[in-house]
Scaffold this active site. Structure first.
Site, short mmCIF file in Angstrom:
data_model
loop_
_atom_site.label_atom_id
_atom_site.label_comp_id
_atom_site.label_asym_id
_atom_site.label_seq_id
_atom_site.Cartn_x
_atom_site.Cartn_y
_atom_site.Cartn_z
N ARG A 109 0.86 -1.18 0.00
CA ARG A 109 0.00 0.00 0.00
C ARG A 109 0.90 1.23 0.00
NH1 ARG A 109 -2.33 -0.17 6.26
NH2 ARG A 109 -0.33 0.19 7.26
N ASN A 147 -5.34 7.35 4.71
CA ASN A 147 -4.98 6.61 5.92
C ASN A 147 -3.54 6.93 6.29
OD1 ASN A 147 -5.75 4.39 7.85
ND2 ASN A 147 -3.84 3.56 7.05
N GLU A 148 -3.38 7.51 7.46
CA GLU A 148 -2.05 7.73 8.03
C GLU A 148 -1.06 8.33 7.03
OE1 GLU A 148 -0.86 3.97 9.69
OE2 GLU A 148 -1.93 4.38 11.54
N GLU A 321 -7.74 4.13 15.80
CA GLU A 321 -7.32 2.73 15.66
C GLU A 321 -6.51 2.32 16.87
OE1 GLU A 321 -4.93 1.73 12.29
OE2 GLU A 321 -6.24 2.78 10.90
N GLU A 369 -1.75 -8.37 6.35
CA GLU A 369 -1.97 -8.29 7.81
C GLU A 369 -2.93 -9.37 8.30
OE1 GLU A 369 -0.74 -3.87 9.00
OE2 GLU A 369 -2.82 -4.00 8.30
N PHE A 371 -2.58 -11.83 10.20
CA PHE A 371 -2.52 -12.21 11.60
C PHE A 371 -2.68 -11.03 12.56
CE2 PHE A 371 -0.51 -16.04 9.78
CZ PHE A 371 -1.39 -16.97 10.33
N HIS A 372 -3.03 -9.87 12.00
CA HIS A 372 -3.28 -8.74 12.90
C HIS A 372 -4.57 -9.00 13.66
CE1 HIS A 372 -3.97 -4.74 14.45
NE2 HIS A 372 -2.72 -4.47 14.15
C1 GAL Z 1 -2.23 1.13 11.16
C2 GAL Z 1 -2.95 1.22 9.83
C3 GAL Z 1 -3.90 0.07 9.64
C4 GAL Z 1 -3.22 -1.23 9.96
C5 GAL Z 1 -2.70 -1.15 11.35
C6 GAL Z 1 -2.14 -2.46 11.80
O1 GAL Z 1 -1.12 1.93 11.24
O2 GAL Z 1 -3.66 2.41 9.72
O3 GAL Z 1 -4.36 0.07 8.30
O4 GAL Z 1 -2.20 -1.45 9.04
O5 GAL Z 1 -1.75 -0.14 11.43
O6 GAL Z 1 -0.81 -2.51 12.01
#
Ligand code: GAL
Length: 677
Positions: A109, A147-148, A321, A369, A371-372
């Site tokens: 991304r 996003n960020e 988040e 991601e 396993f997040h």
């Molecule tokens: C953030 C991001 C999310 C996701 C999350 C998990 O920084 O905005 O999209 O990647 O981290 O690490």
């Protein structure tokens, strides 16, 4: 404001990763967990615009309708952080270039350059298409732009934009050569075409160039945000617009400056620690977010009241988040213990967040991601994490009445540019850092139980009894005047080493450190003594210091503590200078935890700073919110023993009256509507 309504609770929801039959179950589970707000579409560009100018909104129509029917509101994202592969192939020149000159490829991304016209045009076009279609959809409560923002680039588009920015800042090449001190190593520029972004070079790069590039890039990303914001606002001024801040010690943008451009400060927080330090980090990030939000308040006209259920604009912020469970630290994932999701979430709410949002709603089967952690984990809703998510929803539901300012009589100055400058090469030590100093003093304040706001140079300081400057390396003349006015007017200032040593161009101020603050602090440092990793200095009051020490000469200040032993034996280490009606303290080393705590107790006693809850035992964090009519006391037991805190009122999570004291189990949280008298 939606106070009296419900706090925001939910997270990133990615229905595009799932077949439509899962959506109905999602909404049912969200209702079970009392979710109020979800971020939708944040990386969905390729699903919304599969080919240039061809939009496929039907699935998003269905999702928004379904959520609306379920009573769940939407933070609708513009998907511009993840351009589709077709975009990169059509515009290879919009792919980002590293400082080494390597052009990156799509496949992850954030593969775009925010200074490239092709990217900006395409990003604005998809944002406009979303605005035109959804600005009046009843589910949409908030726009979540991008996003960020936090990428960087060194391509030719960026270099051209950098030159334009430098021309506006410095006027002409003479101004630039002066600010960057290009007389050193023969770097004098005689034509703008010679000026580039700070690409990889042979040896130490120019500090002025590095600093200006950071400022320029923060402004460039901000422009990418504001042009989307303006387009979204034009479609319906009643919907607030924000973007989520990414945090970290690499500090991509100047968040305080950005705060004036968002309707709601939104931060993402993933503590980098798994032990008690995660609690300290939570407190620091929440205090930072509140500082940015307050910084914005009153500086921008409020265009319209926000829809019910979302915070008003003044001083509002939101934890956008966080991780429900595992976080990545030191190369592996760590599981959050039971109860910690609640404790961290309420830690943010205590310090002013209008709720707790998570990345992410449902854990995906694949993708980078996979396993997040998620509120609905791979195991599904019959899981410990989902049960805790349901408990958290119920807890947040009971806290809708909490409002008012967070009690704080200490202000901590945070400065993005000082953070960037203390990352430069060629400094006396690689262990220096503004953000590390901010964290060190915040930790000591947190442990001592003192409420703390973060501020930016020039902010109003009424009501603060103590102002702390943690290695505020860059101090311009206006900031020096602001500090002097505060102290001479009766305030107490605590400045740590290197504060004021350089000007706004990162040029060292001559005549002895700490440059701009010498007179106010009544000291002059001739030499510094950076310490090795395993080295320390001793102080004659029993304290210890690390990282740094100085040869200090008094020029009006009194010695509070001296160095003991070594080459600095007997010389002042901590000083105090009476100036006007106030006092300015100087700390020429980084005190260890206990030393900092002792020093802060002394300074606080003199300055009249009291802990938020003097009866809270060690290890119990207390945060108070207050408005004209009422106050709420949040208590967090960070110990593994039961704790008792004298208090009276109603405990909101259990809805039980408290007559004499609250009993907190290990790791427990209580929120009291306080009764005084
Ligand atoms: C953030 C991001 C999310 C996701 C999350 C998990 O920084 O905005 O999209 O990647 O981290 O690490």
């Amino acid at each position: 404001m939606g106070i009296g309504d419900r706090l925001c609770y939910g997270g990133d929801y990615n229905p595009e990763q799932w077949p439509a039959r899962v959506w109905a179950e999602d909404v049912a589970l969200m209702r079970q967990a009392r979710v109020t707000l979800v971020t939708v579409g944040v990386f969905a560009w390729s699903r919304l615009e599969p080919a240039p100018g061809r939009y496929t909104f039907d699935w998003l129509d269905d999702v928004l309708d379904l959520l609306h029917t379920g009573g769940i509101r939407v933070a609708l994202a513009t998907p511009t952080a993840s351009p589709p592969p077709w975009f990169s192939l059509a515009h290879p020149g919009a792919l980002p270039v590293t400082a080494d000159g390597v052009r990156l490829h799509h496949g992850s991304r954030d593969t775009y350059c925010a200074a490239t016209p092709a990217y900006r045009t395409a990003a604005l076009r998809i944002a406009a298409a979303l605005a035109d279609r959804y600005a009046h959809h009843p589910a949409v409560a908030l726009w979540h732009v991008h996003n960020e923002y936090g990428t960087t680039c060194h391509c030719e588009h960026t270099a051209r934009a950098f030159r334009r920015w430098l021309t506006a800042r410095h006027g002409d090449l003479a101004g630039l050569n002066d600010a960057w001190v290009t007389s050193f190593w023969g770097q004098h520029y005689s034509d703008w075409a010679q000026v580039s972004t700070p690409r990889a070079t042979q040896y130490l790069a120019n500090p002025g160039q590095l600093l200006d590039f950071r400022r320029f890039w923060s402004d460039t990303l901000l422009a990418a945000y504001t042009e989307q914001r303006d387009r979204l606002r034009a479609a319906n001024p009643a919907i607030p617009v924000t973007t989520n801040y990414v945090l970290g010690d690499w500090v991509p943008v100047d968040h305080a400056r950005w705060a004036t451009e968002v309707d709601l400060v939104a931060v993402d927080h993933y503590p980098s620690a798994v032990d008690g330090a995660a609690e300290e980090q939570t407190a620091l990030v929440a205090d930072l977010a509140r500082g940015w939000a307050r910084h914005a308040a009153g500086r921008r006209p409020v265009t319209a009241p926000p829809p019910a259920g979302l915070p008003g604009t003044a001083g509002a912020w939101l934890l956008m988040e966080s991780a429900p469970n595992q976080i990545h630290t030191a190369g592996r994932m760590h599981t959050k213990e039971p109860g910690r999701m609640l404790r961290h979430s309420l830690g943010h709410v205590a310090r002013g967040s209008h709720g707790a949002m998570f990345f992410q709603w449902r854990a995906p089967a694949g993708g980078a991601e996979r396993f997040h952690s998620a509120l609905v984990p791979h195991a599904g809703p019959d899981s410990r994490v989902f049960r805790e998510a349901v408990e958290l929803g119920a807890a947040l539901d009971r806290l809708g009445e909490v409002r008012g300012t967070v009690e704080a009589s200490v202000a901590l100055v945070v400065d993005a540019a000082s953070g960037w400058a203390l990352r430069h090469p060629g400094l006396p030590s690689t262990r220096l850092g503004h953000h590390e100093e901010v964290a060190a003093v915040h930790r000591a304040l947190w442990r001592a139980g003192f409420g703390c706001d973060t501020v930016t140079a020039g902010d109003p300081l009424d009501g603060y009894r103590l102002l702390v400057l943690p290695a505020l390396y860059l101090v311009d003349d206006a900031t020096a005047g602001w500090l002097s006015g505060y102290v001479r007017g009766g305030g107490h200032l605590l400045a740590t080493y290197l504060s004021g040593a350089a000007d706004e161009h990162a040029r060292v101020r001559l005549g002895g450190y700490p440059g701009a603050l010498r007179d106010l602090l009544g000291v002059l440092a001739e030499e510094f003594h950076p310490l090795a990793d395993d080295d320390h200095v001793r102080l004659d009051d029993g304290g210890t210091g690390r990282i740094w020490a100085e040869t200090l000469r008094l020029s009006g200040a009194d010695t509070v503590a001296s160095y003991a032993g070594g080459v600095l034996d007997g010389r002042p280490a901590v000083t105090r200078h009476r100036a006007g009606a106030g006092a300015a303290w100087y700390v020429s080393t980084r005190p260890d935890g206990a030393t900092y705590r002792g020093l802060l107790d002394t300074v606080a006693r003199t300055a009249g700073v009291a802990p938020v809850c003097a009866t809270a035992p060690e290890g119990v964090e207390a945060v108070r919110r207050r408005d004209e009519d009422a106050s709420w006391l949040f208590l967090f037991n960070h110990t593994d023993r039961e704790q008792r805190v004298p208090a009276r009122g109603v405990e909101l999570l259990s809805a039980k009256p408290v007559e004499a004291a609250v009993t907190l189990p290990p790791g427990g949280v209580a929120v009291l509507r306080e009764r005084t008298g």
